[in-house]
Structures are given as structure tokens and as C-alpha cells.
Design an enzyme around this catalytic site. Sequence first.
Site, PDB file in Angstrom:
ATOM      1  N   GLU A  45       0.834  -1.221   0.000  1.00  0.00           N
ATOM      2  CA  GLU A  45       0.000   0.000   0.000  1.00  0.00           C
ATOM      3  C   GLU A  45       0.860   1.260   0.000  1.00  0.00           C
ATOM      4  OE1 GLU A  45      -2.825  -0.154   3.217  1.00  0.00           O
ATOM      5  OE2 GLU A  45      -4.122  -1.501   2.098  1.00  0.00           O
ATOM      6  N   GLU A  98      -6.275  -7.270  -1.101  1.00  0.00           N
ATOM      7  CA  GLU A  98      -6.695  -7.111   0.304  1.00  0.00           C
ATOM      8  C   GLU A  98      -8.031  -6.400   0.366  1.00  0.00           C
ATOM      9  OE1 GLU A  98      -3.691  -5.627   3.174  1.00  0.00           O
ATOM     10  OE2 GLU A  98      -5.316  -4.411   3.981  1.00  0.00           O
TER      11      GLU A  98
END
Length: 336
Positions: free
Chosen positions: A169, A255
Site C-alpha cells: 500500500e 486485500e
Amino acid sequence: MKKLLMILIVGLLLSSCASAKKSFDGKDRPSSRGALQVIDSQLCGADGNPVILRGISGYGVSVSERYITDETFHDLAQVMGVNVFRMAMYTYGMGSFGYCTGGDKEKLYQLMMDGVEYGEKNDMYIILDWHILSDGDPNHYIEDAKDFFDKASKQCADKKNVIYEICNEPNNVEWNDVKAYADVIISIIRNNDPDSVIIVGTPDWSSRVDIAADDPLDYPNLLYALHFYSASHKQESRDNVKRAIDKGLPIFVSEYGITASTGNFPYDIDEADLWIEFLEENGISHVMWNFSKVSESSAAIKGSVLKTSGFEYDDFSTSGQWLIDMIKNRSANEQK
Ligand code: IDC
């Protein structure tokens, strides 16, 4: 007569390709689909037919060693029904040492390789997740990333079940800087494992696939990460994703949660169902956060359950049972 026969053969070929494009058959595992590839923005098997992976992410290998066993991976595949497991390895400490911040690099690397082996034995694809988070800019630890992915792609070059996720991320970093990092790491991986499938994170905690769609990298077999949490990301997020899909961006949800983006309450199961419908309609694979018993509603195992294998349905939390039910329903529909 000959012309008629040719028309008939062409017609049969076209119809078989057309049906192949839409047909998922619930058998999307390494033993039936082999090495993955990306064709026209769709994840496909070695046979060129589309594949949907439905799985779960580990919580962090540095604190989940007890779940990295052949027996646990058997339950992941057979009890939860997942065909992909994500080996999340935090680069920066998360209550324990991260790979790049004092962690035992050799031990963490070996745990990641154990995951690949147990995944292979239990017929699951394995994502090697370079889990940047609070470090924000993947260039922060690029030297460690270069070493890790060079070693891993050499060791896994002949494996059919490995996907490389090179930055979980990216956040507080420009997309151009993420692309510069990706150019370096993708080149290292592809030098050892030329046809590997690689997932690259997108800006703002992998929520902004639209930014990547406007300025994509230029490599084959590349997927762009989308992350969402159903109690925090709703229709507006899906509209944004649709714009990226329409621009031909190949997307992989490495995710997501059926909770808030904190990983904790509240649940939003109705919204989660809408997200899964949207992803499945667009042939996008998805991996839920997370396989652990931590005291967060996103954890798939009930906090009271100490076992590490021999799991049964009631050992799983609301999140875990929702995942099992969803995978069962989706796979059953494919096999009709
Ligand atoms: C969270 C864990 C939490 C841990 C935290 C560390 O659930 O127990 O303390 O990381 O920072 C992400 C991240 C993922 C987060 C998850 C939930 O990829 O590491 O896990 N999340 O916050 N992005 C959005 C949500």
C-alpha cells in the site's frame, strides 16, 4: 460442401472461445490452471482461460509462524476453500520487528518460502506480499526489496503457484515514484522469472487504481492492486474502479475486508456482497484480510480458538464464516 464444412468448423471454434471467456469452473487451482498470465486485462491460466482467485491474507509472517504449516495450509484449501493465500510480510515493524527494521531476514525469508512449498502441496497459489504500510514510500527500503525479490524469484522461477506483490500500500508518495520503484523491482524479478505475474500497489493505500489507469506501467503479466473495506468504501469507490476497468487496467484485489478500514468494527456485509458481485462480474480476484485470531473483527479465526489445524466451521469468526460461505457459493455457481 467443403465451404460449408469450413464455416461449421470456424463457427465451432468461435463459440468455444466465446464460452471459454466467460466460463470459470471452480477449479482455479495450480493443478488445473498451471502458471498464471494476464491476457487482455484478465488473469488467466496457462490454458488461456480466465481464472478467479478467492482467498485470504495472512496477518504478518513475523507473528504468524504457527500458521505456516502443511496442516494449516491443508485447512485453508479444504476447509475454507481458498485457492490463493497471501503471505504478508511487513517491511516496517508491526508490534514486532519488520523485515527491514531489525527482523531476522533469513528466518522471515524461509517462512515465505515455506509458504510457497505448503501452498504447492495443497494446490494453492501463493502471493509473496512485500507489505509496506507505515513506511509509505516503497523506495524507502528499496535495497532490501531488491535483495529479497532477486533471491525469491531465483528460488521460485520454476514454481507455477507464485505471484509477487511488490508493494502492499504505497501512501504519501507520488505515483511516479511508485512507478520508478516498480521499474527496478519488476526488472529484477523478470530477469530470473520472465513470465511471472506481479502485483503493483497503487496510490493512497492501493485505493486509487484510476491514477494507475491514467498512467500505467508497460509490462506484460502485471496486475494493479485494489484494496477496500466494505464499511468504509462503497458505490463511489466502485464507480472509480469501473473507470479504471473501462480503461483496460488489469486489477487484483489483494486485500479487502467486510469491516472498516481499521480492520475492526463495524461490519458491512451487504456492502461486501455488492463488492464481491462487482468483482466477480468483472473477473477480478479477491483476497480477504486476515487469517489470524487477533481481537479485530477482520480476523477470520475466533479469538478463543488456539488450534492451528483441524479447523471446523464454528472455529471461524463472522468474517471467516462469511468468506467460507461466499467461496462455496461462488465456486458452486461456476460448476453448474
Ligand atoms: C492492520 C492489522 C492491525 C495492525 C496494523 C498495523 O489489522 O492489527 O495493528 O495493520 O499497522 C491495511 C493494511 C493492513 C492493516 C489493515 C487493517 O494493509 O496491514 O492491518 N489495513 O487496518 N490497509 C487497510 C486496512
